[in-house]
Design a protein around this motif. Sequence first.
Motif, PDB file in Angstrom:
ATOM      1  N   TYR A 101       0.932  -1.120  -0.023  1.00  0.00           N
ATOM      2  CA  TYR A 101       0.041   0.165   0.034  1.00  0.00           C
ATOM      3  C   TYR A 101       0.827   1.167   0.234  1.00  0.00           C
ATOM      4  O   TYR A 101       2.085   1.441   0.329  1.00  0.00           O
ATOM      5  CB  TYR A 101      -0.864   0.139   1.120  1.00  0.00           C
ATOM      6  N   SER A 139      -4.968  10.994  -1.063  1.00  0.00           N
ATOM      7  CA  SER A 139      -5.292   9.704  -1.574  1.00  0.00           C
ATOM      8  C   SER A 139      -4.410   9.227  -2.744  1.00  0.00           C
ATOM      9  O   SER A 139      -4.072   9.975  -3.367  1.00  0.00           O
ATOM     10  CB  SER A 139      -6.700   9.260  -2.012  1.00  0.00           C
ATOM     11  N   THR A 174      -3.531   5.268  -5.269  1.00  0.00           N
ATOM     12  CA  THR A 174      -3.924   3.837  -5.507  1.00  0.00           C
ATOM     13  C   THR A 174      -2.580   3.233  -6.042  1.00  0.00           C
ATOM     14  O   THR A 174      -2.009   3.782  -6.994  1.00  0.00           O
ATOM     15  CB  THR A 174      -4.980   3.974  -6.356  1.00  0.00           C
ATOM     16  N   ASN A 175      -2.497   2.134  -5.455  1.00  0.00           N
ATOM     17  CA  ASN A 175      -1.003   1.449  -5.878  1.00  0.00           C
ATOM     18  C   ASN A 175      -1.545   0.703  -7.264  1.00  0.00           C
ATOM     19  O   ASN A 175      -2.565   0.671  -7.748  1.00  0.00           O
ATOM     20  CB  ASN A 175      -0.685   0.316  -5.053  1.00  0.00           C
ATOM     21  N   SER A 179      -6.194   0.996  -2.665  1.00  0.00           N
ATOM     22  CA  SER A 179      -6.196   2.585  -2.261  1.00  0.00           C
ATOM     23  C   SER A 179      -5.817   2.859  -0.673  1.00  0.00           C
ATOM     24  O   SER A 179      -6.116   2.127   0.077  1.00  0.00           O
ATOM     25  CB  SER A 179      -7.429   3.351  -2.573  1.00  0.00           C
ATOM     26  N   SER A 180      -5.398   4.118  -0.421  1.00  0.00           N
ATOM     27  CA  SER A 180      -5.119   4.300   0.846  1.00  0.00           C
ATOM     28  C   SER A 180      -5.297   5.810   0.677  1.00  0.00           C
ATOM     29  O   SER A 180      -5.190   6.713   0.019  1.00  0.00           O
ATOM     30  CB  SER A 180      -3.777   3.997   1.535  1.00  0.00           C
ATOM     31  N   SER A 181      -5.757   6.472   2.130  1.00  0.00           N
ATOM     32  CA  SER A 181      -5.746   7.842   2.193  1.00  0.00           C
ATOM     33  C   SER A 181      -5.738   8.279   3.764  1.00  0.00           C
ATOM     34  O   SER A 181      -5.590   7.627   4.505  1.00  0.00           O
ATOM     35  CB  SER A 181      -7.372   8.182   1.910  1.00  0.00           C
TER      36      SER A 181
END
Length: 231
Positions: free
Chosen positions: A33, A89, A91-92, A97-99
């Motif tokens: 991530y 945010s 997205t890999n 996704s991470s935020s």
Amino acid sequence: MKKILYSLMLLTSIISLVSCGSDELTDSRITQYVTITLKGGQIYTLPVGTTYQDPGFSATQGTTDVTSSVKVDGTADGSKVGYYPVTYSATNPDGFSSSVTRMVFVYNPKITTDLSGSYKIQSGSYRDYQGTVTKFSGQVVTLSQVASGVFSISDWLGGYYDQLKGYGSSYAMPGYMGLGADNTFSGLYGHVSAWGDSYDSVSGSYDPATGTVTLDVAYAGKMTFHLILNK
């Protein structure tokens, strides 16, 4: 004998097919991530009348710098007191996704009242659930100053679920409140992690003569918490 041999061969084939199918359904991929780090911290305060400038951020995926891939949503209006969430945010490559959200509070330096401290829920407090009133008192709510006129509150629900019902801290609604020059309150933020929701509306006032904080918190479309707090 031929029948027995044929049966054994058929059983072996079935086991082999089941085994292959199981392997094919296994997803052994490892994904990394994006980790987003906010410069200046997650809580950022800004005196009213000044211009908001993002303190900056960085992002990595494993050991790779991917700061340029981060999307920023939101900003703060420095001309108006209030709470402004700014979300970062990314997205890999695998689609995960991470935020993270920076909580920006625009405050009024002219508000000098500090309400910090531990307060007890006083007699006269209650929860009104569609006309059914439950009185309660004795629970502890903590207020802490974040900036002039901005305070964190440990539980907008007055400890009703966390302390009175014994559900635990994940059922409290911590958040932030604003104090105006007229000693009235506004809700800035609130969140119950167990249920993933917030209040519907907040109103209230502070009485400097008695040190009493009074709050009315509408919640879940069907109830109101009337809270009277004093040290």
